[in-house]
Design a protein around this motif. Structure first.
Motif, mmCIF file in Angstrom:
data_model
loop_
_atom_site.group_PDB
_atom_site.id
_atom_site.type_symbol
_atom_site.label_atom_id
_atom_site.label_comp_id
_atom_site.label_asym_id
_atom_site.label_seq_id
_atom_site.Cartn_x
_atom_site.Cartn_y
_atom_site.Cartn_z
ATOM 1 N N LYS A 52 16.694 9.081 -12.113
ATOM 2 C CA LYS A 52 15.469 8.584 -11.488
ATOM 3 C C LYS A 52 14.289 8.710 -12.444
ATOM 4 O O LYS A 52 13.457 7.795 -12.549
ATOM 5 N N TRP A 53 14.208 9.825 -13.158
ATOM 6 C CA TRP A 53 13.128 10.036 -14.125
ATOM 7 C C TRP A 53 13.178 8.987 -15.238
ATOM 8 O O TRP A 53 12.161 8.383 -15.582
ATOM 9 N N LEU A 54 14.380 8.732 -15.775
ATOM 10 C CA LEU A 54 14.520 7.730 -16.835
ATOM 11 C C LEU A 54 14.127 6.341 -16.336
ATOM 12 O O LEU A 54 13.463 5.576 -17.053
ATOM 13 N N ASP A 55 14.510 6.016 -15.112
ATOM 14 C CA ASP A 55 14.143 4.713 -14.554
ATOM 15 C C ASP A 55 12.629 4.584 -14.414
ATOM 16 O O ASP A 55 12.049 3.526 -14.702
ATOM 17 N N GLU A 56 11.974 5.650 -13.982
ATOM 18 C CA GLU A 56 10.517 5.609 -13.804
ATOM 19 C C GLU A 56 9.782 5.451 -15.129
ATOM 20 O O GLU A 56 8.702 4.847 -15.173
ATOM 21 N N LEU A 57 10.355 5.960 -16.206
ATOM 22 C CA LEU A 57 9.709 5.853 -17.510
ATOM 23 C C LEU A 57 9.661 4.416 -18.016
ATOM 24 O O LEU A 57 8.877 4.098 -18.916
ATOM 25 N N LEU A 58 10.485 3.547 -17.457
ATOM 26 C CA LEU A 58 10.511 2.151 -17.880
ATOM 27 C C LEU A 58 9.331 1.354 -17.336
ATOM 28 O O LEU A 58 9.033 0.268 -17.838
ATOM 29 N N GLU A 59 8.666 1.898 -16.324
ATOM 30 C CA GLU A 59 7.510 1.232 -15.736
ATOM 31 C C GLU A 59 6.309 2.173 -15.785
ATOM 32 O O GLU A 59 6.398 3.314 -15.344
ATOM 33 N N LYS A 60 5.199 1.690 -16.295
ATOM 34 C CA LYS A 60 4.000 2.506 -16.395
ATOM 35 C C LYS A 60 3.405 2.718 -15.006
ATOM 36 O O LYS A 60 3.076 1.739 -14.314
ATOM 37 N N PRO A 61 3.254 3.966 -14.570
ATOM 38 C CA PRO A 61 2.667 4.192 -13.239
ATOM 39 C C PRO A 61 1.180 3.856 -13.237
ATOM 40 O O PRO A 61 0.517 3.904 -14.277
ATOM 41 N N GLU A 62 0.674 3.491 -12.086
ATOM 42 C CA GLU A 62 -0.734 3.143 -11.956
ATOM 43 C C GLU A 62 -1.324 3.814 -10.735
ATOM 44 O O GLU A 62 -0.622 4.121 -9.779
ATOM 45 N N MET A 63 -2.620 4.025 -10.801
ATOM 46 C CA MET A 63 -3.367 4.526 -9.655
ATOM 47 C C MET A 63 -3.997 3.355 -8.916
ATOM 48 O O MET A 63 -4.471 2.405 -9.550
ATOM 49 N N ARG A 64 -4.011 3.420 -7.603
ATOM 50 C CA ARG A 64 -4.673 2.384 -6.823
ATOM 51 C C ARG A 64 -6.173 2.455 -7.077
ATOM 52 O O ARG A 64 -6.746 3.540 -7.225
ATOM 53 N N SER A 65 -6.807 1.294 -7.139
ATOM 54 C CA SER A 65 -8.255 1.247 -7.309
ATOM 55 C C SER A 65 -8.907 0.711 -6.042
ATOM 56 O O SER A 65 -8.260 0.057 -5.211
ATOM 57 N N TYR A 66 -10.190 0.984 -5.905
ATOM 58 C CA TYR A 66 -10.955 0.599 -4.719
ATOM 59 C C TYR A 66 -12.212 -0.144 -5.173
ATOM 60 O O TYR A 66 -12.849 0.249 -6.153
ATOM 61 N N PRO A 67 -12.597 -1.210 -4.459
ATOM 62 C CA PRO A 67 -13.746 -1.996 -4.908
ATOM 63 C C PRO A 67 -15.078 -1.270 -4.786
ATOM 64 O O PRO A 67 -16.046 -1.652 -5.445
ATOM 65 N N SER A 68 -15.127 -0.246 -3.952
ATOM 66 C CA SER A 68 -16.377 0.490 -3.771
ATOM 67 C C SER A 68 -16.067 1.936 -3.440
ATOM 68 O O SER A 68 -14.926 2.295 -3.095
ATOM 69 N N LEU A 69 -17.111 2.767 -3.529
ATOM 70 C CA LEU A 69 -16.935 4.173 -3.168
ATOM 71 C C LEU A 69 -16.604 4.307 -1.684
ATOM 72 O O LEU A 69 -15.915 5.254 -1.289
ATOM 73 N N ASP A 70 -17.059 3.379 -0.865
ATOM 74 C CA ASP A 70 -16.722 3.401 0.559
ATOM 75 C C ASP A 70 -15.213 3.318 0.764
ATOM 76 O O ASP A 70 -14.674 3.911 1.709
ATOM 77 N N GLY A 71 -14.539 2.587 -0.106
ATOM 78 C CA GLY A 71 -13.089 2.501 -0.017
ATOM 79 C C GLY A 71 -12.424 3.840 -0.286
ATOM 80 O O GLY A 71 -11.431 4.203 0.365
ATOM 81 N N VAL A 72 -12.968 4.595 -1.236
ATOM 82 C CA VAL A 72 -12.439 5.928 -1.537
ATOM 83 C C VAL A 72 -12.695 6.861 -0.349
ATOM 84 O O VAL A 72 -11.828 7.654 0.037
ATOM 85 N N ILE A 73 -13.873 6.772 0.230
ATOM 86 C CA ILE A 73 -14.211 7.594 1.391
ATOM 87 C C ILE A 73 -13.247 7.309 2.538
ATOM 88 O O ILE A 73 -12.720 8.234 3.184
ATOM 89 N N ALA A 74 -12.994 6.023 2.791
ATOM 90 C CA ALA A 74 -12.068 5.643 3.858
ATOM 91 C C ALA A 74 -10.668 6.171 3.587
ATOM 92 O O ALA A 74 -9.964 6.607 4.511
ATOM 93 N N ARG A 75 -10.255 6.130 2.326
ATOM 94 C CA ARG A 75 -8.932 6.648 1.942
ATOM 95 C C ARG A 75 -8.836 8.138 2.231
ATOM 96 O O ARG A 75 -7.831 8.625 2.772
ATOM 97 N N LEU A 76 -9.864 8.895 1.892
ATOM 98 C CA LEU A 76 -9.858 10.333 2.147
ATOM 99 C C LEU A 76 -9.836 10.639 3.635
ATOM 100 O O LEU A 76 -9.121 11.548 4.086
ATOM 101 N N GLN A 77 -10.592 9.893 4.415
ATOM 102 C CA GLN A 77 -10.627 10.138 5.855
ATOM 103 C C GLN A 77 -9.339 9.699 6.539
ATOM 104 O O GLN A 77 -8.957 10.278 7.560
#
Length: 292
Positions: A144-169
């Motif tokens: 599983k680790w070797l398979d994951e190394l074949l694809e670069k992981p990414e973090m989800r992004s949010y268009p505004s800080l309000d989106g981050v706030i909503a995610r936390l709540q």
């Protein structure tokens, strides 16, 4: 809110961000955060401390404002070595009061058994450890680790800080908008496109190829010489990592029994992020323990 200040250190080749609260001459209290979290996460609990403390809280490698190593995987030995270097820098000659939450709780528990003479008192906030593994799990884990190394992981992004706030709540419905707004401003930062991204290395999401050997962990816990305050949230959801809730309780109690000098405390009406949900109760429990 109590004001904090930032300091940057070179720790084992990485620029480490360390957050400080309080008088530098006050008694020291070290705090280390959990997975996908940041040092500023302790703000609400620090605000509730009644005694004057010099609170010292780093962002772990690859989180917050601390530099990311050139690595595909994050290893527990690196957290231990980083913590050892940080404590040597700030408190080279005296045992310390050390607190850790979640991943940080797991790290401080191991460290207190590996360097028992360095710890005066230890506070573990839901650092239960991980589900145990079996040798026959190894081939699948490596694959599983070797398979994951074949694809670069990414973090989800949010268009505004309000989106981050909503995610936390959404993750923690107990979190007020005011507190979520404070955390979001430290937990995320704007990228070159103007979107908001969590300040955590996406590589943290990759599988750790090494098995979690609980017997090795409890062997470290058995060597802890400092008094330990073990704190759980009454409504934690950590059980989802272990499976059946009843089995989890029995296994956690079995693990706790390895710690020579331990007392437990349950914080009511709180989930896994208990330092956000009940900072007043948690701060009071910690200061009672440290005063004994």
């Amino acid at each position: 809110m109590k004001p904090s200040r930032s300091e940057y250190l070179n720790i084992r080749g990485l620029q480490y961000h360390v957050r400080h609260w309080g008088d530098p001459h006050a008694p020291k209290l070290f705090m280390v955060h959990g997975w996908m979290d940041i040092s500023a996460s302790f703000q609400f609990m620090v605000d509730c401390l009644q005694k004057e403390w010099h609170v010292i809280a780093p962002d772990w490698r690859g989180f917050g404002l601390t530099e990311r190593p050139q690595a595909d995987t994050y290893w527990y030995p690196d957290y231990l070595a980083d913590l050892d270097a940080l404590l040597l820098h700030y408190s080279p000659d005296e045992a310390v009061n050390l607190l850790g939450h979640s991943l940080g709780g797991n790290v401080v528990g191991l460290y207190a058994g590996v360097r028992p003479q360095r710890i005066a008192k230890l506070v573990n906030l839901e650092g239960f450890g991980l589900p145990g593994t079996k040798p026959e799990d190894a081939p699948g884990r490596f694959a599983k680790w070797l398979d994951e190394l074949l694809e670069k992981p990414e973090m989800r992004s949010y268009p505004s800080l309000d989106g981050v706030i909503a995610r936390l709540q959404k993750t923690n419905p107990r979190l007020s908008r005011e507190r979520a707004g404070f955390l979001a401003a430290h937990w995320a930062g704007q990228n070159d496109e103007g979107n908001w991204e969590i300040l955590g290395d996406p590589a943290h999401k990759n599988t750790n190829p090494l098995l979690y050997r609980i017997d090795e962990v409890t062997a470290c816990w058995a060597r802890i010489s400092a008094p330990v305050l073990w704190v759980e949230a009454a409504e934690t959801d950590i059980w989802r990592w272990f499976g059946d809730n009843a089995l989890m309780r029995a296994e956690i109690d079995r693990r706790i029994a390895f710690i020579p000098d331990v007392r437990t405390e349950i914080i009511p009406d709180a989930g896994h992020m208990l330092h956000h949900d009940q900072p007043e109760l948690l701060a009071a429990a910690i200061e009672r323990f440290l005063a004994e």
